[in-house]
Design a protein around this motif. Structure first.
Motif, short mmCIF file in Angstrom:
data_model
loop_
_atom_site.label_atom_id
_atom_site.label_comp_id
_atom_site.label_asym_id
_atom_site.label_seq_id
_atom_site.Cartn_x
_atom_site.Cartn_y
_atom_site.Cartn_z
N LEU A 1 16.15 -10.72 -6.83
CA LEU A 1 16.68 -9.85 -5.86
C LEU A 1 17.45 -8.80 -6.80
O LEU A 1 17.62 -7.55 -6.43
N SER B 1 12.04 -4.16 -4.99
CA SER B 1 11.20 -3.50 -3.72
C SER B 1 10.11 -3.01 -4.02
O SER B 1 9.06 -2.95 -3.27
N ARG B 2 9.72 -2.38 -5.23
CA ARG B 2 8.61 -1.86 -5.61
C ARG B 2 7.59 -2.91 -5.85
O ARG B 2 6.27 -2.82 -5.31
N VAL C 1 7.50 -5.78 -3.95
CA VAL C 1 7.11 -6.06 -2.63
C VAL C 1 6.18 -5.11 -2.08
O VAL C 1 5.25 -5.55 -1.54
N SER C 2 6.61 -3.89 -2.15
CA SER C 2 5.76 -2.87 -1.44
C SER C 2 4.23 -3.04 -2.29
O SER C 2 3.36 -2.67 -1.64
N ALA D 1 18.26 -3.21 -3.43
CA ALA D 1 16.92 -3.67 -3.14
C ALA D 1 16.83 -4.03 -1.71
O ALA D 1 15.85 -3.94 -0.81
N LEU D 2 17.89 -4.51 -0.89
CA LEU D 2 17.88 -4.71 0.37
C LEU D 2 17.74 -3.58 1.02
O LEU D 2 16.98 -3.75 2.37
N GLU E 1 16.20 -0.73 0.07
CA GLU E 1 14.84 -0.29 0.11
C GLU E 1 13.87 -1.22 0.84
O GLU E 1 12.87 -0.69 1.59
N LEU E 2 13.99 -2.26 0.91
CA LEU E 2 13.28 -3.30 1.81
C LEU E 2 13.35 -2.94 3.17
O LEU E 2 12.09 -3.00 4.00
N ASN E 3 14.56 -2.67 3.65
CA ASN E 3 14.80 -2.21 4.99
C ASN E 3 13.96 -1.23 5.13
O ASN E 3 13.24 -1.18 6.45
N LEU F 1 11.23 -0.08 3.78
CA LEU F 1 9.87 -0.80 3.90
C LEU F 1 9.37 -1.21 5.43
O LEU F 1 8.09 -1.20 5.54
#
Ligand code: C2E
Ligand code: MG
Ligand code: MG
Ligand code: MG
Length: 281
Positions: free
Chosen positions: A126, A132-133, A135-136, A167-168, A170-172, A174
């Motif tokens: 994390l 986050s990139r 993950v995407s 990161a959280l 950015e993930l949100n 996404l």
């Protein structure tokens, strides 16, 4: 440090810095070999709806099938992988494997496939810039819709610095769900729930264990479902082992649960039939 040999993990703590360096090198080499040799496996545990036990999702859990030492549980190698940084590469493999599996089940079973795939993310992953990139890109490569993925992080990982919080966010953005794992056991601060985009609280097994006993045992489990509901979050009770616990959690307002009572982690969970021992009203 704990004296050498006193740790209960497969990898023990070293006594001094020289030993520590040797130990880290050995661990790094072994985990490296394990990753290259394909010795890691994923198993999946159902997350079910109370009271009937219908499967809503699964949590992906990693296993190490060591060629000579047999099965090594994650508590015994994840911390070592975290210390030496290999968790980043292992974590990428875990995420990709779990997303591929979710797509495969969806293709095979359609609406009978569990909707959500939940994947544990370590503090180090994390905190990695650009997480986050990763993950995407993994979602794009595997074809899994973002809203089918939940990432489980601990409170301690969220406190791991500004990259973690970024990161959280950015993930949100996404559309990935964020679960706080083992909730209530870490550096707990309810204020965290106001500052990071959390969707799910996974209420730790320790608050479920004695829930059917009279007295103070159920107080925290009760408080946490109230906090969850009040903030519009989803609560999942972890480590439900008996029908009595499931019934009591349902009575307290829990709608989702996970535990041996409903299903143990398995490489091939059965989504077709009612889980064994599903509770009635
Ligand atoms: P966790 O994420 O809180 O996962 C739940 C753990 O509780 C799992 O242990 C699961 O097998 C166990 N469990 C589930 N239901 C019950 C129950 O009813 N009774 C009991 N006694 N235990 C139950 P597991 O698979 O050994 O994993 C332990 C921890 O290792 C996980 O805790 C997680 O923190 C970490 N871990 C596991 N897989 C991964 C992974 O793929 N990546 C990362 N970063 N960490 C992982
Ligand atoms: Mg978890
Ligand atoms: Mg947990
Ligand atoms: Mg736990």
């Amino acid at each position: 440090y704990v004296a050498k040999g006193s740790g209960n993990g497969y990898f023990r703590y070293a006594e001094n810095l020289d030993e520590e360096a040797d130990e880290q090198a050995r661990i790094g080499a072994e985990l490296r070999v394990a990753l290259d040799a394909g010795q890691f496996r994923m198993v999946y545990q159902p997350i079910v709806e109370l009271p009937h036990g219908r499967i809503r999702g699964v949590e992906a859990l990693v296993r190490w099938e060591h060629p000579t030492r047999g099965f090594v549980p994650p508590d015994q190698f994840i911390p070592a992988a975290e210390r030496n940084g290999l968790i980043v590469e292992l974590g990428d493999w875990i995420l990709r494997t779990a997303c591929e599996q979710a797509v495969a089940w969806h293709t095979e079973l359609g609406e009978h496939a569990p909707y959500k795939m939940s994947v544990n993310v370590s503090a180090r992953q994390l905190a990695q810039p650009g997480f986050s990139r990763v993950v995407s890109a993994t979602l794009a490569q595997t074809g899994l819709a973002a809203d089918r993925l939940t990432l489980e992080v601990t409170e301690t990982a969220v406190f791991g610095g500004s990259h973690a919080v970024q990161a959280l966010n950015e993930l949100n953005e996404l559309g990935v769900s964020i679960a706080l794992d083992d909730f209530g056991t870490g550096h707990s601060s309810l204020g965290l729930l106001q500052t990071v985009p959390v969707d799910i609280l996974k209420v730790d097994k320790s608050f479920v264990d004695n829930i059917t006993m009279a007295g103070r045992h159920a107080v925290i489990a009760t408080a946490l479902i109230q906090v969850s509901t009040g903030l519009g979050l989803t609560a999942i009770a972890e480590g439900v082992e008996t029908a009595e616990q499931a019934a009591e959690l349902h009575r307290l307002g829990y709608r989702l649960a996970q535990g041996y009572h409903f299903g143990k982690p398995s490489a091939t969970p059965d989504f077709g039939v009612t889980p064994i021992g599903a509770v009635g009203q």
